[in-house]
Design a protein around this motif. Structure first.
Motif, PDB file in Angstrom:
ATOM      1  N   UNK A  96      -5.830  23.909   2.542  1.00 53.54           N
ATOM      2  CA  UNK A  96      -6.540  22.722   2.997  1.00 53.54           C
ATOM      3  C   UNK A  96      -6.267  21.550   2.050  1.00 53.54           C
ATOM      4  N   UNK A  97      -5.904  21.862   0.817  1.00 54.16           N
ATOM      5  CA  UNK A  97      -5.705  20.822  -0.201  1.00 54.16           C
ATOM      6  C   UNK A  97      -4.236  20.770  -0.618  1.00 54.16           C
ATOM      7  N   UNK A  98      -3.763  19.597  -1.028  1.00 54.19           N
ATOM      8  CA  UNK A  98      -2.387  19.531  -1.522  1.00 54.19           C
ATOM      9  C   UNK A  98      -2.252  20.215  -2.879  1.00 54.19           C
ATOM     10  N   UNK A  99      -1.020  20.464  -3.258  1.00 54.95           N
ATOM     11  CA  UNK A  99      -0.710  20.994  -4.589  1.00 54.95           C
ATOM     12  C   UNK A  99      -0.139  19.848  -5.412  1.00 54.95           C
ATOM     13  N   UNK A 100      -0.642  19.710  -6.615  1.00 60.45           N
ATOM     14  CA  UNK A 100      -0.173  18.705  -7.569  1.00 60.45           C
ATOM     15  C   UNK A 100       0.894  19.384  -8.420  1.00 60.45           C
ATOM     16  N   UNK A 101       2.137  18.951  -8.254  1.00 63.05           N
ATOM     17  CA  UNK A 101       3.248  19.575  -8.999  1.00 63.05           C
ATOM     18  C   UNK A 101       3.731  18.588 -10.050  1.00 63.05           C
ATOM     19  N   UNK A 102       3.518  18.965 -11.298  1.00 64.62           N
ATOM     20  CA  UNK A 102       3.863  18.062 -12.409  1.00 64.62           C
ATOM     21  C   UNK A 102       5.052  18.616 -13.187  1.00 64.62           C
ATOM     22  N   UNK A 103       5.962  17.715 -13.494  1.00 59.47           N
ATOM     23  CA  UNK A 103       7.133  18.105 -14.282  1.00 59.47           C
ATOM     24  C   UNK A 103       6.807  17.990 -15.765  1.00 59.47           C
ATOM     25  N   UNK A 162       0.829  -1.202   0.000  1.00 57.47           N
ATOM     26  CA  UNK A 162       0.000   0.000   0.000  1.00 57.47           C
ATOM     27  C   UNK A 162       0.861   1.247   0.000  1.00 57.47           C
ATOM     28  N   UNK A 163       1.938   1.242   0.807  1.00 59.63           N
ATOM     29  CA  UNK A 163       2.825   2.397   0.875  1.00 59.63           C
ATOM     30  C   UNK A 163       3.518   2.617  -0.455  1.00 59.63           C
ATOM     31  N   UNK A 164       3.909   1.529  -1.115  1.00 54.53           N
ATOM     32  CA  UNK A 164       4.645   1.666  -2.364  1.00 54.53           C
ATOM     33  C   UNK A 164       3.800   2.352  -3.427  1.00 54.53           C
ATOM     34  N   UNK A 165       2.485   2.116  -3.395  1.00 52.33           N
ATOM     35  CA  UNK A 165       1.647   2.691  -4.428  1.00 52.33           C
ATOM     36  C   UNK A 165       1.064   4.041  -4.017  1.00 52.33           C
ATOM     37  N   UNK A 166       1.292   4.457  -2.752  1.00 49.17           N
ATOM     38  CA  UNK A 166       0.735   5.722  -2.286  1.00 49.17           C
ATOM     39  C   UNK A 166       1.399   6.884  -3.017  1.00 49.17           C
ATOM     40  N   UNK A 167       0.687   8.001  -3.097  1.00 46.89           N
ATOM     41  CA  UNK A 167       1.220   9.188  -3.761  1.00 46.89           C
ATOM     42  C   UNK A 167       2.408   9.714  -2.956  1.00 46.89           C
ATOM     43  N   UNK A 168       3.402  10.211  -3.647  1.00 47.78           N
ATOM     44  CA  UNK A 168       4.595  10.711  -2.970  1.00 47.78           C
ATOM     45  C   UNK A 168       4.406  12.174  -2.578  1.00 47.78           C
ATOM     46  N   UNK A 169       4.597  12.465  -1.309  1.00 48.08           N
ATOM     47  CA  UNK A 169       4.511  13.836  -0.815  1.00 48.08           C
ATOM     48  C   UNK A 169       5.935  14.360  -0.661  1.00 48.08           C
ATOM     49  N   UNK A 170       6.271  15.403  -1.390  1.00 46.64           N
ATOM     50  CA  UNK A 170       7.631  15.926  -1.438  1.00 46.64           C
ATOM     51  C   UNK A 170       8.005  16.662  -0.150  1.00 46.64           C
ATOM     52  N   UNK A 171       9.298  16.643   0.161  1.00 45.12           N
ATOM     53  CA  UNK A 171       9.850  17.430   1.269  1.00 45.12           C
ATOM     54  C   UNK A 171      10.037  18.861   0.762  1.00 45.12           C
ATOM     55  N   UNK A 222       4.670  15.094  -8.073  1.00 45.26           N
ATOM     56  CA  UNK A 222       4.697  14.882  -6.625  1.00 45.26           C
ATOM     57  C   UNK A 222       3.567  15.718  -6.022  1.00 45.26           C
ATOM     58  N   UNK A 223       3.197  15.384  -4.794  1.00 45.48           N
ATOM     59  CA  UNK A 223       2.222  16.200  -4.080  1.00 45.48           C
ATOM     60  C   UNK A 223       2.972  17.075  -3.081  1.00 45.48           C
ATOM     61  N   UNK A 224       2.485  18.283  -2.900  1.00 42.85           N
ATOM     62  CA  UNK A 224       3.101  19.221  -1.971  1.00 42.85           C
ATOM     63  C   UNK A 224       2.036  19.630  -0.962  1.00 42.85           C
ATOM     64  N   UNK A 225       2.356  19.489   0.308  1.00 36.31           N
ATOM     65  CA  UNK A 225       1.406  19.914   1.341  1.00 36.31           C
ATOM     66  C   UNK A 225       1.963  21.143   2.042  1.00 36.31           C
ATOM     67  N   UNK A 226       1.055  22.040   2.370  1.00 39.93           N
ATOM     68  CA  UNK A 226       1.448  23.255   3.065  1.00 39.93           C
ATOM     69  C   UNK A 226       0.300  23.677   3.971  1.00 39.93           C
ATOM     70  N   UNK A 227       0.644  24.149   5.170  1.00 36.64           N
ATOM     71  CA  UNK A 227      -0.377  24.529   6.156  1.00 36.64           C
ATOM     72  C   UNK A 227      -1.304  25.629   5.659  1.00 36.64           C
ATOM     73  N   UNK A 228      -0.869  26.416   4.696  1.00 41.14           N
ATOM     74  CA  UNK A 228      -1.706  27.512   4.183  1.00 41.14           C
ATOM     75  C   UNK A 228      -2.927  27.013   3.428  1.00 41.14           C
TER      76      UNK A 228
END
Ligand code: FES
Length: 145
Positions: free
Chosen positions: A71-78, A25-34, A63-69
């Motif tokens: 409520x929703x993550x940001x989808x960052x596509x290369x 399950x973890x392997x297929x989960x979306x990656x949240x970037x640092x 990758x997905x980007x989370x930020x406290x500002x």
């Protein structure tokens, strides 16, 4: 094999199976970037798009980007080495969180679909996704808030 040994053996087998399921399950989960927040920018290393699997270098498309500002993550596509698209994963119909599915972002609530550029592909949503300006240098990607 007595009853107690049998139960112990079955218990460990079940536990092993559960751990394997969790790992899969973890392997297929979306990656949240640092990331770090710097002035009014979210900063992340370009290497967040790379991972190693069986000695092979593999590039993530997004990758997905989370930020406290937000409520929703940001989808960052290369798109390429200098071009990235940053979309807020909030459905413009009634504000459900979108799921990345292949080349699309799909809403689990009523089925709206958006392209990976944030453009509505299927209703009921009628407005494109909110997006953020991005920039890059040799090392980092910047999402301007
Ligand atoms: Fe997304 Fe309705 S909230 S389609």
């Amino acid at each position: 094999m007595d009853r107690q040994t049998f139960l112990k053996t079955c218990g460990f087998a079940c536990l092993g199976g559960s751990v394997m399921t969790l790992l899969e399950g973890c392997a297929s989960a979306e990656y949240v970037a640092q990331t770090i927040l710097q002035d009014r920018k979210i900063v992340l290393k370009k290497t967040e798009f790379i991972y190693i699997q069986k000695d092979k270098r593999i590039e993530r498309k997004y990758v997905l980007v989370r930020n406290d500002k937000f409520r929703f993550p940001i989808y960052l596509r290369k798109q390429n080495e200098q071009t990235y698209t940053a979309l807020l994963m909030e459905c413009t119909h009634r504000s459900c969180e979108l799921n990345p599915q292949g080349e699309y972002l799909v809403c689990p609530c009523h089925g709206s679909e958006f392209s990976n550029q944030g453009v509505v592909q299927n209703p009921p949503a009628t407005r494109d996704l909110s997006y953020f300006k991005t920039s890059t240098d040799d090392e980092n990607v910047y999402i301007h808030l």
